[in-house]
Design an enzyme around this catalytic site. Structure first.
Site, PDB file in Angstrom:
ATOM      1  N   ARG A  87      27.806  24.435  37.969  1.00 45.86           N
ATOM      2  CA  ARG A  87      28.399  24.280  39.300  1.00 45.86           C
ATOM      3  C   ARG A  87      27.269  24.314  40.329  1.00 45.86           C
ATOM      4  O   ARG A  87      26.614  25.345  40.511  1.00 45.86           O
ATOM      5  CB  ARG A  87      29.411  25.412  39.553  1.00 45.86           C
TER       6      ARG A  87
ATOM      7  N   GLU B 106      33.102  31.893  40.141  1.00 43.59           N
ATOM      8  CA  GLU B 106      31.973  32.827  40.272  1.00 43.59           C
ATOM      9  C   GLU B 106      32.380  34.187  39.729  1.00 43.59           C
ATOM     10  O   GLU B 106      33.472  34.679  40.042  1.00 43.59           O
ATOM     11  CB  GLU B 106      31.555  33.027  41.742  1.00 43.59           C
TER      12      GLU B 106
ATOM     13  N   TYR C 122      34.521  39.249  41.939  1.00 43.21           N
ATOM     14  CA  TYR C 122      33.472  40.204  41.594  1.00 43.21           C
ATOM     15  C   TYR C 122      34.003  41.620  41.367  1.00 43.21           C
ATOM     16  O   TYR C 122      33.510  42.353  40.539  1.00 43.21           O
ATOM     17  CB  TYR C 122      32.402  40.234  42.697  1.00 43.21           C
TER      18      TYR C 122
HETATM   19  C1  FCB Z   1      29.514  34.844  46.809  1.00 46.42           C
HETATM   20  C2  FCB Z   1      28.807  33.576  47.225  1.00 46.42           C
HETATM   21  C3  FCB Z   1      27.570  33.266  46.420  1.00 46.42           C
HETATM   22  C4  FCB Z   1      26.784  34.520  46.103  1.00 46.42           C
HETATM   23  C5  FCB Z   1      27.675  35.568  45.483  1.00 46.42           C
HETATM   24  C6  FCB Z   1      26.984  36.823  45.076  1.00 46.42           C
HETATM   25  O1  FCB Z   1      30.190  35.365  47.907  1.00 46.42           O
HETATM   26  O2  FCB Z   1      29.679  32.480  47.114  1.00 46.42           O
HETATM   27  O3  FCB Z   1      26.811  32.327  47.120  1.00 46.42           O
HETATM   28  O4  FCB Z   1      26.152  34.971  47.214  1.00 46.42           O
HETATM   29  O5  FCB Z   1      28.715  35.883  46.384  1.00 46.42           O
END
Ligand code: FCB
Length: 450
Positions: free
Chosen positions: A74, A355, A300
């Site tokens: 990506r 992510e 996260y």
């Molecule tokens: C997210 C962002 C990415 C990176 C991660 C840790 O918020 O999309 O660019 O900074 O966090």
């Protein structure tokens, strides 16, 4: 039970965070270039001017991706690299970079997933009002058309915006991110609305000009709420809390996703924001709400929530001494169960985790290797929870680790290392971390080794 056949195992990065080449080959300035010039904004005065120098070393990086067995990558495109003024004249050399990057990925058997906007907004358009200007959605559509005409014979996976919560909230309300504004809330809502319009027009543009059948998503972010127990009332409390708006800011899940996917602003937000709500045209929602093929979830961590038996929800404090990443973010693997589950139930789109990952205190050990055992444990725990969600019926199509390579972590500069590839920023030298070798096995076993 396992991950489905054809599950996409990938990793992600973003243009400003890895490319460098900030002034090369006719690239225009972005708001992040300008942010980095402001004293005190970025840790230790770090900038993305050189970063990993991926702009010049992309072939080496793709070679490493291949070594890891990555199925998909990506990436994001720097809008001002392609259109130095944001609109108008195309910079042929900038566009050629992405053209060659895509070819090199495909030659190595890696599927490109292209994010159109991961925060490096053209500075030239910023001086014309940026996201506050209603024309910003047409500017974005013009840029999208240039990209799609050039790349869509080989690219079929697209994401419009990365985390509007961040580039609007942190960029226009709290000011830690570029362009560093601290606007009043009605202006924040106006910028948000224009970004939503830009998303809608970009989806329409991709569908209109794509030379291959496109698969389109968006990558929002928001706090995942985790029920304190498996009791029905706690699960309901977590779900309600995850999809409610309580503060006059952008840190919620619904203000952006509801319009894009359900075709309306959420009622509770409209009520809370009543006084600040900008007037908008009645058919804007029709433009904003375009059919999407997947929900890209950037996840996260999360927050534990319980019901207090009075239709109220209560956030439960983590026990003292919780496991923390070097960002000081708590490690909460269940977020990758409840996040995909709640999002899938509400929006009914297949989930792709676009992510997930952690910053770790990595260095090269005496044996020349990077033993990032915490990261391996983190990913294994999160992936196990994701697998559990899939086994419970969540339609999930992929997982992108953040990040393929250490990079410029916005206002934190180079202090935070999120990569599975280590970068020595003084020499540019790359070293695969233990987690990269481990992820290779995860990929080749389709997650069965977990
Ligand atoms: C997210 C962002 C990415 C990176 C991660 C840790 O918020 O999309 O660019 O900074 O966090």
């Amino acid at each position: 039970m396992s991950f489905p056949d054809g599950f996409v195992w990938g990793a992600a990065a973003a243009s400003y965070q890895i490319e460098g080449g900030a002034y090369d080959d006719g690239k225009g300035l972005s708001v992040w270039d300008m942010m980095c010039r402001q004293p005190g904004k970025i840790r230790e005065g770090n900038t993305g001017e050189v970063s990993c120098d991926h702009y010049h070393r992309y072939r080496e990086d793709i070679g490493l991706m291949k070594k890891i067995g990555l199925k998909a990558y990506r990436l994001s495109i720097s809008w001002p690299r392609v259109l130095p003024d944001g609109v108008g004249k195309v910079n042929g050399k900038g566009l050629a970079f992405y053209d060659q990057l895509i070819d090199a990925l495909l030659e190595n058997g890696i599927q490109p997933w292209v994010t159109l906007f991961h925060w490096d907004y053209p500075y030239s358009l910023y001086t014309r009002g940026g996201w506050l200007n209603r024309n910003s959605s047409d500017w974005f559509a013009e840029y999208t058309e240039v990209i799609v005409r050039k790349l869509s014979d080989r690219v079929s996976h697209w994401l419009t915006l990365n985390e509007p919560q961040c580039f609007i909230g942190s960029g226009h309300q709290t000011g830690e991110h570029a362009p560093g504004l601290r606007l009043g809330f009605s202006d924040v809502l106006l910028a948000a609305h224009n970004a939503l319009l830009a998303h809608g027009k970009a989806v329409q543009t991709i569908r209109a000009y794509s030379k291959t059948e496109p698969t389109i998503g968006v990558a929002p972010v928001g706090v995942v709420k985790i029920p304190a127990t498996n009791a029905h009332r706690d699960i309901e409390a977590a779900r309600t809390d995850m999809f409610s708006i309580k503060f006059k800011d952008c840190s919620n899940n619904t203000w952006f996703a509801d319009p894009m996917i359900l075709g309306n602003y959420p009622e509770d937000g409209l009520k809370l924001f009543e006084k600040e709500m900008p007037a908008f045209l009645s058919d804007d929602m029709t433009t904003i709400c375009q059919p999407l093929d997947f929900y890209g979830a950037n996840i996260y961590g999360g927050q534990i929530v319980a019901s207090d038996c009075q239709e109220e929800t209560k956030v439960i404090k983590n026990p003292d001494g919780p496991p923390l990443t070097s960002m000081q973010w708590p490690v909460m693997p269940e977020a990758l169960y409840w996040g995909p589950k709640f999002l899938y139930e509400r929006y009914k789109l297949p989930i792709v985790v676009t992510e997930n990952g952690m910053a770790n205190c990595d260095w090269i050990h005496r044996d020349g290797k990077v033993h990032d055992v915490q990261r391996i444990d983190f990913i294994a725990r999160y992936l196990s929870e994701y697998k559990r969600a899939i086994n419970d019926g969540v339609a999930a199509q992929g997982y992108f680790l953040w990040s393929i390579i250490d990079n410029f972590e916005w206002a934190h500069g180079y202090k935070q290392r999120f990569g599975i590839i280590f970068v020595n920023y003084a020499t540019g030298e790359r070293t695969l971390k233990d987690s990269a070798y481990w992820y290779k096995e995860v990929i080749s076993s389709n997650g069965n080794m977990l």
